[in-house]
Design an enzyme around this catalytic site. Structure first.
Site, PDB file in Angstrom:
ATOM      1  N   CYS A   2      10.664  17.012 -10.155  1.00 27.23           N
ATOM      2  CA  CYS A   2      10.799  17.087  -9.007  1.00 27.23           C
ATOM      3  C   CYS A   2       9.215  18.148  -8.902  1.00 27.23           C
ATOM      4  O   CYS A   2       8.724  18.432  -9.944  1.00 27.23           O
ATOM      5  CB  CYS A   2      12.032  18.356  -9.000  1.00 27.23           C
ATOM      6  SG  CYS A   2      13.430  18.053  -9.091  1.00 27.23           S
ATOM      7  N   ARG A  27       6.586  12.861  -7.621  1.00 23.72           N
ATOM      8  CA  ARG A  27       7.523  14.051  -8.786  1.00 23.72           C
ATOM      9  C   ARG A  27       8.721  13.426  -8.100  1.00 23.72           C
ATOM     10  O   ARG A  27       9.240  13.638  -8.930  1.00 23.72           O
ATOM     11  CB  ARG A  27       7.064  15.438  -9.154  1.00 23.72           C
ATOM     12  CG  ARG A  27       5.318  15.710  -9.155  1.00 23.72           C
ATOM     13  CD  ARG A  27       4.997  17.066  -9.596  1.00 23.72           C
ATOM     14  NE  ARG A  27       6.025  17.585  -9.905  1.00 23.72           N
ATOM     15  CZ  ARG A  27       5.577  17.557 -11.542  1.00 23.72           C
ATOM     16  NH1 ARG A  27       4.921  17.564 -11.970  1.00 23.72           N
ATOM     17  NH2 ARG A  27       6.537  18.883 -12.727  1.00 23.72           N
ATOM     18  N   TRP A  75      13.666  15.035  -7.457  1.00 25.93           N
ATOM     19  CA  TRP A  75      14.254  13.937  -8.573  1.00 25.93           C
ATOM     20  C   TRP A  75      15.257  13.927  -8.780  1.00 25.93           C
ATOM     21  O   TRP A  75      16.137  14.805  -9.654  1.00 25.93           O
ATOM     22  CB  TRP A  75      13.531  13.265  -9.261  1.00 25.93           C
ATOM     23  CG  TRP A  75      13.641  12.139  -9.823  1.00 25.93           C
ATOM     24  CD1 TRP A  75      13.748  12.006 -11.211  1.00 25.93           C
ATOM     25  CD2 TRP A  75      13.442  11.238  -9.607  1.00 25.93           C
ATOM     26  NE1 TRP A  75      14.360  10.773 -11.561  1.00 25.93           N
ATOM     27  CE2 TRP A  75      13.935  10.304 -10.618  1.00 25.93           C
ATOM     28  CE3 TRP A  75      12.930  10.301  -8.496  1.00 25.93           C
ATOM     29  CZ2 TRP A  75      13.299   8.531 -10.136  1.00 25.93           C
ATOM     30  CZ3 TRP A  75      12.164   8.867  -8.695  1.00 25.93           C
ATOM     31  CH2 TRP A  75      12.821   8.309  -9.404  1.00 25.93           C
ATOM     32  N   ASN A  99      13.370  23.392 -10.830  1.00 27.29           N
ATOM     33  CA  ASN A  99      12.994  21.799 -11.285  1.00 27.29           C
ATOM     34  C   ASN A  99      13.370  21.540 -12.888  1.00 27.29           C
ATOM     35  O   ASN A  99      12.506  22.659 -13.752  1.00 27.29           O
ATOM     36  CB  ASN A  99      10.822  21.189 -11.459  1.00 27.29           C
ATOM     37  CG  ASN A  99      10.077  20.477 -11.835  1.00 27.29           C
ATOM     38  OD1 ASN A  99      11.581  19.408 -12.136  1.00 27.29           O
ATOM     39  ND2 ASN A  99       9.157  20.035 -12.803  1.00 27.29           N
ATOM     40  N   GLY A 100      12.912  21.171 -13.553  1.00 29.65           N
ATOM     41  CA  GLY A 100      14.288  21.059 -14.394  1.00 29.65           C
ATOM     42  C   GLY A 100      15.633  20.456 -14.844  1.00 29.65           C
ATOM     43  O   GLY A 100      16.195  20.308 -13.911  1.00 29.65           O
ATOM     44  N   GLU A 475       7.835  -7.309 -25.114  1.00 32.15           N
ATOM     45  CA  GLU A 475       7.728  -6.432 -24.408  1.00 32.15           C
ATOM     46  C   GLU A 475       6.171  -6.452 -24.214  1.00 32.15           C
ATOM     47  O   GLU A 475       5.787  -5.893 -23.526  1.00 32.15           O
ATOM     48  CB  GLU A 475       7.999  -5.150 -25.136  1.00 32.15           C
ATOM     49  CG  GLU A 475       7.905  -3.744 -23.580  1.00 32.15           C
ATOM     50  CD  GLU A 475       8.121  -3.937 -22.047  1.00 32.15           C
ATOM     51  OE1 GLU A 475       7.447  -3.470 -21.568  1.00 32.15           O
ATOM     52  OE2 GLU A 475       8.514  -5.119 -21.459  1.00 32.15           O
ATOM     53  N   LYS A 479       3.507  -6.718 -21.091  1.00 29.22           N
ATOM     54  CA  LYS A 479       2.554  -5.772 -20.648  1.00 29.22           C
ATOM     55  C   LYS A 479       1.162  -5.617 -20.128  1.00 29.22           C
ATOM     56  O   LYS A 479       0.590  -5.487 -19.489  1.00 29.22           O
ATOM     57  CB  LYS A 479       2.011  -3.953 -21.762  1.00 29.22           C
ATOM     58  CG  LYS A 479       4.161  -3.079 -21.494  1.00 29.22           C
ATOM     59  CD  LYS A 479       4.160  -2.249 -20.102  1.00 29.22           C
ATOM     60  CE  LYS A 479       5.048  -2.304 -19.096  1.00 29.22           C
ATOM     61  NZ  LYS A 479       6.671  -3.066 -19.349  1.00 29.22           N
ATOM     62  N   GLU A 482       1.144  -8.729 -17.217  1.00 25.32           N
ATOM     63  CA  GLU A 482       1.381  -7.837 -16.287  1.00 25.32           C
ATOM     64  C   GLU A 482      -0.581  -7.110 -15.722  1.00 25.32           C
ATOM     65  O   GLU A 482      -0.246  -6.987 -14.661  1.00 25.32           O
ATOM     66  CB  GLU A 482       2.621  -7.466 -15.803  1.00 25.32           C
ATOM     67  CG  GLU A 482       2.741  -5.918 -16.261  1.00 25.32           C
ATOM     68  CD  GLU A 482       4.416  -5.295 -16.266  1.00 25.32           C
ATOM     69  OE1 GLU A 482       4.636  -5.661 -15.345  1.00 25.32           O
ATOM     70  OE2 GLU A 482       4.719  -4.970 -17.352  1.00 25.32           O
ATOM     71  N   HIS A 498       7.613 -23.441 -36.601  1.00 30.58           N
ATOM     72  CA  HIS A 498       7.402 -24.342 -35.824  1.00 30.58           C
ATOM     73  C   HIS A 498       6.463 -24.360 -33.947  1.00 30.58           C
ATOM     74  O   HIS A 498       7.717 -25.614 -33.675  1.00 30.58           O
ATOM     75  CB  HIS A 498       9.034 -23.360 -35.286  1.00 30.58           C
ATOM     76  CG  HIS A 498       9.602 -24.186 -36.798  1.00 30.58           C
ATOM     77  ND1 HIS A 498      10.271 -24.859 -37.174  1.00 30.58           N
ATOM     78  CD2 HIS A 498      10.349 -22.350 -37.131  1.00 30.58           C
ATOM     79  CE1 HIS A 498      10.688 -23.477 -38.691  1.00 30.58           C
ATOM     80  NE2 HIS A 498      11.104 -22.817 -38.646  1.00 30.58           N
ATOM     81  N   LYS A 594       6.803  -3.627  -7.555  1.00 34.75           N
ATOM     82  CA  LYS A 594       7.349  -2.174  -8.335  1.00 34.75           C
ATOM     83  C   LYS A 594       8.756  -2.634  -8.663  1.00 34.75           C
ATOM     84  O   LYS A 594       9.599  -2.232  -9.583  1.00 34.75           O
ATOM     85  CB  LYS A 594       7.244  -0.804  -8.053  1.00 34.75           C
ATOM     86  CG  LYS A 594       8.398   0.249  -9.128  1.00 34.75           C
ATOM     87  CD  LYS A 594       7.542   0.359 -10.208  1.00 34.75           C
ATOM     88  CE  LYS A 594       7.302   1.014 -11.572  1.00 34.75           C
ATOM     89  NZ  LYS A 594       7.271   1.072 -12.706  1.00 34.75           N
TER      90      LYS A 594
END
Ligand code: AGP
Length: 599
Positions: A2, A27, A75, A99-100, A475, A479, A482, A498, A594
């Site tokens: 946050c 945040r 958040w 925050n935490g 993955e 990355k 993209e 193959h 996103k």
């Protein structure tokens, strides 16, 4: 994650707080609020963005003309985004922002309820407020704050005000908190971006510091009851840079936060070696089959976890691409106790959502693993396990991947425990990963930048891995594709001969992921030899060097199933540095969004 802000000085606090929160919105942005000290504490808070808070402040009857105040943009972690759960939490005496994550807030609640306290919200933060209020009955505000924080387990950055006291109190443990300094006024914030328009001078509070900010611009910092002096720092950042914490892009910042995101996610559920996922335990215990469905990076997190699920539980684990699954005809039998798991960072991806709806229609119990609180997929599923990666701003998903993998591993460990399997060593290994990642980022970031400088102008890239490193190769290739727009393909190393080996020549380098685990290591090295025999360049990522490598990235030695957590970092960094060298818009790459809310 946050955003916290505080102001004490001679100017009207509300405007300064709202601007500070706007700068901190990256945040967290699901609810926000301010508390201003006037002849009493005035609190305005909303569910929604800072802009909604601004309109609420403009339309309120409250005077809001105090020159002392605190603010917060949220958040959500404990308690869904709502006005009740938004900060500041207050009673007539105190107002607090935090925050935490407080891990032991439930135990403290029980104590407070026995002393007649009631809670309005579902948050861990209100627990801190009530605990301070409890101790303030017999102690001064500062002593009450110190007493309360000494009982908290977890991470916190706290700002507190009290009616009839022209001060702001602050406490810090693990979460960032800075004091911004200007002649006769002081600021408090999670990062410099909140007060950068006022001052570039600040003091970062250190672990277990508690502080008092006075009206005349003086402040006092204590640590273990000792008065301490903390060095003053300054930044020459503009606001944009500040939001990125000094990093050039959110992507690199978010990769650098993987240790913290992972620790937050693990410790939200791992309590004293037990795992509390808040999912019906009989459902988990009786699970005989698992279907995991997702898109993109979330799908690769699912695919990586398949190996652990099947190794630990010997339960068939099918990992499906959502856009295929939603139109498929999944075979489900009455008694096969299938568990459906949807994974999504945004919680809004259309194909994953519709796959979830299909599973619900088939009467399968559903769990979603989501990063955005109260998002559609979270609300649609029978159970939701949140990753606590914090806001992921960069389109390329990075910290969400490691947090998703951690939640999947904790789900497997929980099912195993319920089936009587001893998982202690695995839990120990998982809880050790965050500190390894912290060291790794600082150790390899610039090294990988140097390697990227040798490969940024290639047109094609191959990624190879066996076993758990195969989905990592997928993955890693995603990355690179993209954000660098270079064609890249992840492939099971054994499949190379193959077909795709036809692509290999001196212009098509290969990233080989080979944790030192037999039989995968030597088999992967022999596949790398096949590449070498066609003049292909090799970047070898492993905890065991092999002379075939043109470039070698040493990874830390962890056990095989946990190698994915440490080997994803160099793959993300490599893609980042290539895209950065090419001058691409790394955080907002072309053609991507996103959250893909259309099919
Ligand atoms: C990954 O970097 C991409 N942003 C994309 O593949 C993403 O993982 C996919 O769209 C799924 O998104 P979700 O996790 O929000 O559902």
């Amino acid at each position: 994650m946050c955003g916290i802000v505080g102001y004490i000085g001679n100017k009207k606090a509300s405007g300064i707080l709202l601007n500070g929160l706007a700068a901190l919105e990256y945040r967290g942005y699901d609810s926000a609020g301010i508390a201003v000290l006037n002849d009493r504490i005035e609190v305005i808070k909303v569910k929604g963005k800072v802009a909604d808070l601004v309109s609420a402040c403009l339309s309120t009857k409250a005077a809001l003309n105090g020159t002392i105040g605190i603010g917060h943009t949220r958040w959500a972690t404990h308690g869904k985004p709502s006005k009740e759960n938004a900060h500041p939490h207050s009673n007539d005496e105190f107002a607090i922002v935090h925050n935490g994550i407080i891990e032991n807030f439930k135990e403290i609640d029980d104590f407070l309820f026995q002393h007649g306290y009631k809670k309005i919200s579902a948050t861990d933060t209100e627990t801190i407020l009530l605990l301070i209020d409890y101790f303030s009955k017999t102690l001064s505000t500062f002593e009450a704050l110190k007493k309360a924080v000494s009982l908290l387990k977890g991470s916190f950055a706290i700002a507190l005000i009290r009616a009839n006291e022209e001060r702001i109190y602050a406490a810090k443990k693990e979460s960032p908190l800075l004091i911004g300094i200007k002649e006769d006024e002081l600021f408090l914030a999670s990062d410099v971006s909140a007060f950068l328009e006022h001052t570039k001078q600040f003091i970062p509070l250190e672990e277990n510091d508690v502080a008092i900010l006075e009206k005349n611009g003086t402040f006092h910092i204590y640590n273990n009851d000792m008065k301490v002096e903390r060095p003053k720092k300054s930044v020459n950042w503009n606001l944009q840079t500040a939001k990125k914490g000094g990093f050039k892009h959110f992507m690199l910042k978010e990769i650098s936060e993987e240790d913290e995101a992972l620790a937050n996610t693990i410790y939200a559920y791992v309590k004293n070696d037990d795992i509390d996922l808040d999912v019906d335990e009989s459902l988990l215990k009786n699970t005989k089959r698992i279907i995991i469905v997702a898109c993109g990076t979330s799908y690769y997190a699912g695919l990586t976890s398949k190996y652990f699920f099947e190794e630990l539980l010997s339960i068939p684990t099918n990992v499906e691409i959502a856009s295929e699954f939603r139109y498929a005809k999944p075979i489900v039998y009455e008694d096969d106790n299938t568990l459906f798991v949807a994974i999504s960072q945004s919680g809004e991806t259309a194909d994953t959502k519709e796959s979830l709806n299909l599973a619900r229609k088939l009467g399968i119990k559903t769990i979603s693993i989501v990063n955005v609180q109260e998002s559609t997929i979270a609300r649609l599923s029978d159970f939701v396990i949140y990753t606590l990666a914090g806001p992921e701003i960069s389109v390329a998903s990075t910290k969400a991947f490691v947090c998703q993998l951690a939640v999947l591993y904790m789900l497997a460990l929980k099912i195993a425990k319920l089936k009587g399997i001893d998982v202690k060593n695995y839990v120990k290994e998982l809880t050790a990963i965050p500190s390894i990642l912290k060291q790794e980022f600082n150790r390899i970031n610039s090294e990988i930048e140097q390697i990227a400088k040798k490969y940024f102008n290639v047109k094609n890239f191959m990624y190879l891995g066996r076993g758990i490193s195969y989905p990592l190769s997928l993955e890693g290739a995603l990355k690179l594709k993209e954000i660098s727009y270079i064609h890249a393909e992840g492939y099971p190393a054994g499949e190379l001969k193959h077909g795709p080996i036809a692509l290999i020549d001196e212009n098509t380098p290969t990233f080989v992921i080979a944790p030192n685990q037999e039989p995968f290591y030597s088999k992967t090295i022999s596949n790398a030899n096949e590449v070498k025999a066609r003049n292909g360049k090799i970047i070898l990522l492993s905890d065991k060097y092999f002379s075939i490598a043109d470039d070698f990235i040493q990874s830390p030695t962890v056990s095989y199933y946990f190698s994915a957590f440490v080997n994803i970092l160099p793959l993300q960094l490599f893609a980042y540095h290539i895209a950065n060298i090419l001058g691409n818009d790394v955080d907002q790459p072309r053609n991507l969004a996103k959250s893909v809310t259309v099919e």
